[in-house]
Design a protein around this motif. Sequence first.
Motif, short mmCIF file in Angstrom:
data_model
loop_
_atom_site.label_atom_id
_atom_site.label_comp_id
_atom_site.label_asym_id
_atom_site.label_seq_id
_atom_site.Cartn_x
_atom_site.Cartn_y
_atom_site.Cartn_z
N VAL A 1 -3.48 0.56 -3.54
CA VAL A 1 -2.94 -0.79 -3.40
C VAL A 1 -2.20 -1.14 -4.68
O VAL A 1 -2.72 -0.96 -5.78
N TYR B 1 -4.73 6.14 0.22
CA TYR B 1 -3.76 5.14 -0.21
C TYR B 1 -4.22 4.47 -1.49
O TYR B 1 -5.38 4.56 -1.89
N TYR C 1 0.81 5.00 0.85
CA TYR C 1 0.01 5.99 1.59
C TYR C 1 0.45 7.40 1.23
O TYR C 1 1.65 7.69 1.18
N LYS D 1 0.87 -1.17 0.00
CA LYS D 1 0.00 0.00 0.00
C LYS D 1 0.90 1.22 0.00
O LYS D 1 1.88 1.29 0.75
N GLN E 1 -8.21 5.41 -2.27
CA GLN E 1 -8.91 4.74 -1.19
C GLN E 1 -8.65 5.47 0.13
O GLN E 1 -7.61 6.08 0.32
#
Length: 131
Positions: free
Chosen positions: A90, A88, A64, A62, A80
């Motif tokens: 993925v 973040y 961030y 991930k 997200q």
Amino acid sequence: MTYDVDTALDELEGRAWEIAQTVRRGIKAAAPYAEAGFAFGHPTWFLHSRVLSLVPMGKRCKLYFWDGAAVERHVGMRMQGGGSEIRYIVLESMLDVNAEVLDLISAAFQVQIERLAASESRVPRKASLPA
């Protein structure tokens, strides 16, 4: 021996290692001036404050964005996370670190630079000497 971000990323294995190397190259290209360290035990890149953190999670990572809400506004893309700031994405493979993700990385540092410039413009300056 000092444990640094490069060592931490180099110790990853498999797909997480590939993702980390690709993200690291993207960050170095976008912001060679960024400092690398750790925040909450994860590799993090700073420009006076946290900008990005990479969190390996098995075969994926991930990424961030500490000021993700502002980055979203800057690039017009939804990430997200629904908190007031952090967002973040993925990354399932190194191929996920595509042009769009590299643009997000650049935008994250641009947002931070703009924030620093705005705060600097509000700092009272001493009078300069006449020429």
